[in-house]
Enzyme design. Structure first.
Site: not given
Length: 319
Positions: A136-137
Site C-alpha cells: 500500500c505505501y
C-alpha cells in the site's frame, strides 16, 4: 460480458478480504468460487459481505483449494504464509491466475509486479499467471515519484502515515485504538519492506518512515526529492499531467491532499506540487486508501489485465 471467471479467495477474514468480496460481488464477469478462512469456516459469507449469498467460508488446505481449479485466486495472507498454496496450484492447477497480496513475491522476477500505472507494467500483466500485488505505501510512493524519477538525484525522503487497518487484524500496538487515541506512532524507522520494494521497482533508493494514526484507513505520503537540475513548477506539473492524463484512477490536483481525501476512494490523489530552493527541490503528496488502491482495487485491476478484461471492469473511477 459473456464469460464469467471463477475467483477464489484465500485469507478472506481480513479487512482487505472484505473489500475483495465486495468487488468480486459487483464485478460483471466474476463469480466467487470459494472464500477460505479457518476462523470463519462454516459462517455464511453474507455475514461479512451481504452482497454474496449462498456461499459459506471454508477452511481449505492448499491442496483442496488448488483442486477447485478456479480461473484465478487471490492470496490475502500474511507475509510468509502463502508458499504452500502457490506450490499446490503449481502442481495441480498451474493455469490458475494467482495474485499474491503479501510481500513474498514482489522481489521475484518470475512474478509480474502489479502496479499498472507504472511505465509499461501493463505489458507484463496482460495474460500473466503469477502477479505480486504491490504494498500500500509502495503504491503511493511510486505513484508520487514515477513522473519525476528521471530528474531526481540522491535519496528521496518519503514520510508516510496510514490508518490502523494497515496493521491487519492481529492485535498489536499499531492497531490498538486506545494506544493510538490522540497519537501518531512511528515504526520501522529504517529498512521497512516497502522501502526496499520502491527501491527495487523504481531502481532508485529512497528513505521511508511509516507512521500509524487513529483513523481506520487511508494513506498519505509526503515526498521530498532533490532534482538533478533546476526545473520550474510548470515543467514539473507538466510531467505529472502527462504521466497520468489517461489514468482514470490517478487524479492530479494543485492542492495538497489530506489523508481523509484518500479514504474510501478507488484510486489515488497526487497534489501539493511545490518546487523550492532554486528549483532544485520538489515536494509532492499522494493520498489513497490502503485497503483499496493499496490492495483490493489494485488486485482487481491485475486480475482484469491477466484475464483479458477491461482493466477497470468492476471498478468505478473516482472522477
Amino acid at each position: 460480458m459473456s464469460q464469467t471467471f471463477s475467483i477464489g479467495l484465500i485469507g478472506a477474514r481480513g479487512y482487505t478480504g472484505r473489500e475483495l468480496l465486495k468487488l468480486i460481488a459487483g464485478h460483471p464477469a466474476f463469480a466467487l468460487a470459494f472464500a477460505s478462512s479457518r476462523e470463519l469456516a462454516g459462517t455464511p459469507v453474507s455475514a461479512m459481505a451481504p452482497e454474496i449469498t449462498g456461499v459459506d467460508f471454508e477452511a481449505l488446505s492448499p491442496q483442496e483449494a488448488a483442486a477447485r481449479r478456479p480461473d484465478a485466486c487471490v492470496l490475502a495472507l500474511p507475509d510468509g504464509a502463502g508458499a504452500a498454496f502457490v506450490a499446490a496450484f503449481e502442481a495441480a492447477a498451474p493455469d490458475t491466475v494467482l495474485v499474491d497480496l503479501s510481500a513474498d513475491y514482489r522481489f521475484d522476477d518470475a512474478w509480474a509486479y502489479g502496479l499498472p500505472e507504472l511505465y509499461r507494467q501493463r505489458e507484463g500483466l496482460a495474460g500473466a499467471r503469477r502477479i505480486a500485488n504491490p504494498g500500500c505505501y509502495a503504491t503511493a510512493a511510486q505513484l508520487a515519484l514515477h513522473p519525476v524519477n528521471q530528474i531526481i538525484e540522491d535519496y528521496p525522503s518519503v514520510f508516510g502515515v496510514s490508518g490502523y487497518s494497515g496493521a491487519g487484524t492481529t492485535p498489536s500496538r499499531k492497531n490498538d485504538t486506545d494506544a493510538l487515541a490522540g497519537n501518531l506512532m512511528p515504526y520501522a524507522l529504517s529498512g521497512h519492506k516497502h522501502e526496499h520494494e520502491v527501491t527495487r521497482h523504481l531502481r532508485r533508493p529512497i528513505a521511508f518512515t511509516p507512521h500509524v494514526h487513529p483513523a481506520f484507513s487511508g494513506i498519505l505520503v509526503t515526498v521530498h526529492a532533490r532534482l538533478s537540475q533546476p526545473v520550474s513548477l510548470d515543467a514539473v506539473k507538466a510531467l505529472y499531467d502527462e504521466a497520468y492524463a489517461h489514468e482514470p484512477l490517478v487524479q492530479v490536483q494543485d492542492a495538497a491532499p489530506e489523508l481523509k481525501d484518500g479514504t474510501g476512494i478507488n484510486g489515488a490523489i497526487i497534489g501539493g506540487l511545490t518546487v523550492i530552493e532554486d528549483q532544485r527541490r520538489l515536494v509532492v503528496l499522494c493520498a489513497e486508501d490502503n485497503l483499496l488502491k493499496g490492495a483490493a482495487v489494485q488486485a482487481v485491476q491485475n486480475l482484469n489485465l491477466a484475464l483479458g478484461l477491461d482493466e477497470l471492469a468492476g471498478i468505478t473511477a473516482d472522477r
